[in-house]
Design a protein around this motif. Structure first.
Motif, short mmCIF file in Angstrom:
data_model
loop_
_atom_site.label_atom_id
_atom_site.label_comp_id
_atom_site.label_asym_id
_atom_site.label_seq_id
_atom_site.Cartn_x
_atom_site.Cartn_y
_atom_site.Cartn_z
N TYR A 1 0.69 -1.37 0.11
CA TYR A 1 0.05 -0.16 -0.10
C TYR A 1 0.91 1.39 0.04
CZ TYR A 1 -4.26 -2.68 1.03
OH TYR A 1 -5.28 -3.41 1.12
N GLY A 2 2.20 1.16 0.09
CA GLY A 2 2.98 2.37 0.18
C GLY A 2 2.64 3.17 -1.31
N GLY A 3 2.73 4.50 -1.04
CA GLY A 3 2.71 5.78 -1.89
C GLY A 3 1.45 6.35 -2.11
N LEU A 4 0.48 5.72 -1.09
CA LEU A 4 -0.99 6.64 -1.09
C LEU A 4 -0.62 8.19 -0.58
CD1 LEU A 4 -3.14 3.95 0.35
CD2 LEU A 4 -3.05 4.77 -1.73
N GLU A 5 0.41 8.24 0.40
CA GLU A 5 0.78 9.54 1.10
C GLU A 5 1.19 10.59 0.01
OE1 GLU A 5 1.91 5.78 3.21
OE2 GLU A 5 2.70 6.82 1.31
N THR A 6 1.38 10.34 -1.09
CA THR A 6 1.75 11.34 -2.22
C THR A 6 0.68 12.40 -2.51
OG1 THR A 6 3.15 9.77 -3.29
CG2 THR A 6 2.56 11.77 -4.51
N VAL A 7 -0.55 11.76 -2.33
CA VAL A 7 -1.63 12.75 -2.91
C VAL A 7 -1.88 13.85 -1.80
CG1 VAL A 7 -3.45 11.69 -1.48
CG2 VAL A 7 -4.27 12.84 -3.40
N THR A 8 -1.30 13.78 -0.58
CA THR A 8 -1.48 14.76 0.43
C THR A 8 -0.36 15.87 0.17
OG1 THR A 8 -0.35 13.66 2.18
CG2 THR A 8 -2.52 13.46 2.14
N ILE A 9 0.91 15.18 -0.57
CA ILE A 9 1.95 16.26 -0.88
C ILE A 9 1.35 17.15 -2.11
CG2 ILE A 9 4.19 16.31 -1.72
CD1 ILE A 9 4.70 13.84 0.03
N ALA A 10 1.08 16.39 -2.78
CA ALA A 10 0.35 17.22 -3.96
C ALA A 10 -0.76 18.07 -3.98
CB ALA A 10 -0.38 16.03 -5.37
N ALA A 11 -1.48 17.98 -2.87
CA ALA A 11 -2.67 18.55 -2.53
C ALA A 11 -2.14 20.13 -2.34
CB ALA A 11 -3.41 18.29 -1.42
N ALA A 12 -1.07 20.47 -2.00
CA ALA A 12 -0.46 21.58 -1.45
C ALA A 12 -0.25 22.34 -2.75
CB ALA A 12 0.68 21.59 -0.70
N GLU B 1 1.90 -10.35 -22.16
CA GLU B 1 2.32 -8.87 -22.73
C GLU B 1 1.37 -7.89 -22.45
OE1 GLU B 1 5.05 -8.25 -24.27
OE2 GLU B 1 5.29 -10.54 -23.95
N ILE B 2 0.20 -8.44 -22.24
CA ILE B 2 -0.85 -7.26 -21.50
C ILE B 2 -0.48 -6.93 -20.14
CG2 ILE B 2 -3.10 -7.22 -20.71
CD1 ILE B 2 -4.28 -8.87 -22.88
N MET B 3 -0.24 -7.86 -19.62
CA MET B 3 0.34 -7.58 -17.99
C MET B 3 1.74 -6.78 -17.97
SD MET B 3 -2.13 -8.12 -16.19
CE MET B 3 -1.24 -7.26 -14.95
N ASN B 4 2.55 -7.24 -18.97
CA ASN B 4 3.84 -6.44 -18.98
C ASN B 4 3.70 -4.90 -19.34
OD1 ASN B 4 5.69 -8.29 -18.44
ND2 ASN B 4 5.77 -9.21 -20.39
N VAL B 5 2.65 -4.62 -20.14
CA VAL B 5 2.46 -3.26 -20.47
C VAL B 5 1.86 -2.51 -19.31
CG1 VAL B 5 0.97 -1.83 -21.73
CG2 VAL B 5 1.90 -3.80 -23.01
N VAL B 6 0.52 -3.26 -18.59
CA VAL B 6 0.36 -2.61 -17.43
C VAL B 6 1.39 -2.43 -16.25
CG1 VAL B 6 -1.42 -2.92 -15.40
CG2 VAL B 6 -2.06 -3.71 -17.87
N ILE B 7 2.21 -3.30 -16.01
CA ILE B 7 2.97 -3.15 -15.06
C ILE B 7 4.28 -2.13 -15.22
CG2 ILE B 7 5.13 -4.34 -14.07
CD1 ILE B 7 3.47 -7.08 -14.16
N LEU B 8 4.44 -1.99 -16.66
CA LEU B 8 5.41 -0.85 -17.20
C LEU B 8 4.53 0.38 -16.95
CD1 LEU B 8 7.93 -0.08 -18.66
CD2 LEU B 8 6.64 -0.04 -20.66
N VAL B 9 3.38 0.64 -17.23
CA VAL B 9 2.76 1.74 -16.91
C VAL B 9 2.67 2.15 -15.31
CG1 VAL B 9 0.46 3.03 -16.86
CG2 VAL B 9 1.39 1.70 -18.91
N ALA B 10 2.48 1.05 -14.59
CA ALA B 10 2.51 1.42 -13.14
C ALA B 10 3.82 1.72 -12.43
CB ALA B 10 2.09 -0.14 -12.26
N LEU B 11 4.78 1.05 -13.01
CA LEU B 11 6.36 1.16 -12.64
C LEU B 11 6.75 2.76 -13.16
CD1 LEU B 11 8.01 -2.28 -13.60
CD2 LEU B 11 8.02 -1.20 -11.25
N LEU B 12 6.44 2.99 -14.31
CA LEU B 12 6.55 4.36 -14.80
C LEU B 12 5.92 5.49 -14.08
CD1 LEU B 12 7.03 4.05 -18.59
CD2 LEU B 12 8.85 4.07 -16.92
N SER B 13 4.66 5.31 -13.55
CA SER B 13 3.86 5.94 -12.86
C SER B 13 4.54 6.47 -11.56
CB SER B 13 2.59 5.62 -12.63
OG SER B 13 1.65 6.37 -11.97
N ALA B 14 4.95 5.06 -10.82
CA ALA B 14 5.35 5.39 -9.64
C ALA B 14 6.74 6.09 -9.55
CB ALA B 14 5.61 3.92 -9.04
#
Length: 468
Positions: free
Chosen positions: A224-235, A297-310
């Motif tokens: 679940y790590g990473g949820l805290e970023t939204v409170t940083i972005a809110a500022a 390949e579908i999951m590789n694309v989704v995981i790649l997007v998730a990693l780049l987003s992170a």
């Protein structure tokens, strides 16, 4: 009960937040909050948890998800009352003392920077699988340069990247859940419903006993790590108070649907002991079980997007946290310089530190790099403890001094805050029992101790007394 509006909050870090632009629109913040729940840990790390806990992984994700809801509610209460780019670090500073803000902030900065490197490595492995023979480090460097450029520009560029990254993740996980539910109901063409056979067979709910459940529980906590970023972005959003309030209030259904829901669908569709669950990932195993062609390949694309987003989000979060710390006199001044509303030096330093972690994975893969990974292993728990203690103190203070600022309220205060703290202590105890997590806890403890001592020394030199 929560209220929907409040007077403009008093900013606790005016030097930073008044200089940063407010370029994030509500649609950016909403999608960051929504997509931030769907991290790479869900797609990649959940396989080991399922292999250990079996069908009880659903209960494990439910328990850890409940704890995360409490933490986000506490953080949302403080951030809606006083939005700040330093988020929980600022709250710890106000509630406990500068040493606490220093410790929470810099430990989180280290966590995010190392995570940037790890996510870059993971993304590069996927791309080199498509383009064999190309060097992984070159792809990591390319990703770093792209997101460095994104974060050096106006904050709205970061928001746009995250908006579309998050949209892709949300669409992918939603389609997965729809297909899974249709298959379980027996109405998906070409598939037969397994009923409850995968939940009750092969050892039942707890096939590996309590030890397996504990491993699954610990794996779920750190997913679940990473949820805290939204409170940083809110500022840096157009309306920080309403943005935080909305993100926190919708956290419950987002966690329930995306995490607990996906785990329930996976263990109901696929036998928990299927080797593919741990080896290639539970989402791939489920799609392959449904006969979806090109599942890998579908999951590789989704995981790649998730990693780049992170990667993108963590560079952003690390830079804002560093900038906030410097503004409070808790770091080198040059890092905190803001140009055109962007803390560009902080972005650059955070990115360079992340790339250094990547280089260490090649230069010192057997000693320094594993030590670095262990060091950040339990940082998120340390941050959560600071959040809970800060909320205990600040809630009582706000009720006396400015009750109108309590736009979001923690449920059943102070009972659930104390319950959350006890749960965190229990997780620490469980980590000490498990050989795989014991080293992480000890290494994180050493990092935390060094930061606490450093923070106390800096505070004493500055002539500021610790606050209780």
């Amino acid at each position: 009960m929560s209220r929907t509006s409040a007077p403009p909050p008093t900013d606790t870090t005016p030097t930073v937040d008044s200089a940063l632009t407010h370029g994030l629109k509500q649609r950016h913040l909403s999608m960051i909050a929504l997509g931030g729940v769907i991290g790479a840990g869900l797609f990649v790390g959940s396989g080991a948890g399922i292999a250990a806990a079996g069908p009880s992984i659903v209960i494990a994700y439910g328990i850890s998800g409940l704890l995360v809801m409490f933490v986000m509610r506490m953080l949302g209460e403080m951030s809606a009352a006083n939005p700040a780019s330093g988020s929980f670090s600022v709250h710890a500073d106000r509630a406990i003392g500068p040493w606490a803000g220093f410790t929470a902030g810099w430990s989180f900065w280290v966590l995010l920077c190392v995570a940037v490197g790890l996510e870059g490595i993971g993304a590069a492995k996927i791309v080199t699988g498509w383009l064999p023979g190309t060097p992984e480090w070159a792809w990591v460097a390319l990703f770093m340069l792209v997101f460095l450029g994104t974060n050096l520009a106006a904050v709205k560029n970061f928001g746009e990247f995250e908006f579309w990254f998050a949209a892709l993740k949300v669409v992918a996980i939603t389609l997965f859940l729809v297909l899974g539910v249709l298959a379980l109901l027996g109405v998906l063409p070409g598939t037969d419903s397994p009923g409850a056979s995968n939940l009750t067979g092969e050892g039942g709910l707890l096939p590996n006993g309590s030890d397996g459940f504990i491993i699954g529980l610990l794996a779920s906590v750190f997913a679940y790590g990473g949820l805290e970023t939204v409170t940083i972005a809110a500022a840096e959003s157009e309306n920080p108070v309403q943005g935080v309030a909305k993100a926190v209030r919708t956290a419950m259904w987002r966690i329930a649907v995306f995490y607990v829901g996906s785990m329930a669908v996976i263990v109901a569709l696929v036998p928990w002991d299927d080797p593919a669950v741990a080896e290639v990932g539970p989402f791939y195993a489920a799609l392959d079980h449904l006969g979806i062609s090109g599942a890998a390949e579908i999951m590789n694309v989704v995981i790649l997007v998730a990693l780049l987003s992170a990667m993108n989000a963590n560079i952003y979060g690390a830079s804002r946290m560093a900038c906030s710390l410097v503004a409070r006199g808790q770091g080198p001044k040059r890092i905190g310089m803001i140009s055109s509303g962007v803390p560009r030096n902080a972005v650059l330093v955070s990115s360079v530190f992340g790339f250094l972690c990547v280089l260490l994975s090649y230069w010192r893969p057997d000693d320094v790099f594993p030590w670095l990974l262990n060091m950040i292993g339990a940082v998120i728990l340390v941050v959560w403890i600071f959040i809970a203690v800060s909320q205990l103190i600040l809630r009582s203070r706000m009720e006396r001094e400015a009750p109108e600022k309590l736009v979001v309220r923690m449920w059943l205060f102070p009972v659930l805050t104390i319950v959350a703290l006890l749960a965190m202590a229990g997780i620490f105890f469980l980590m000490l029992r498990q050989p795989d997590t014991r080293d992480q806890l000890l290494a994180t403890g050493a990092l935390t101790a060094v930061l606490i001592v450093t923070g106390l020394v800096r505070q004493k030199r500055a002539g500021r007394e610790p606050r209780a």
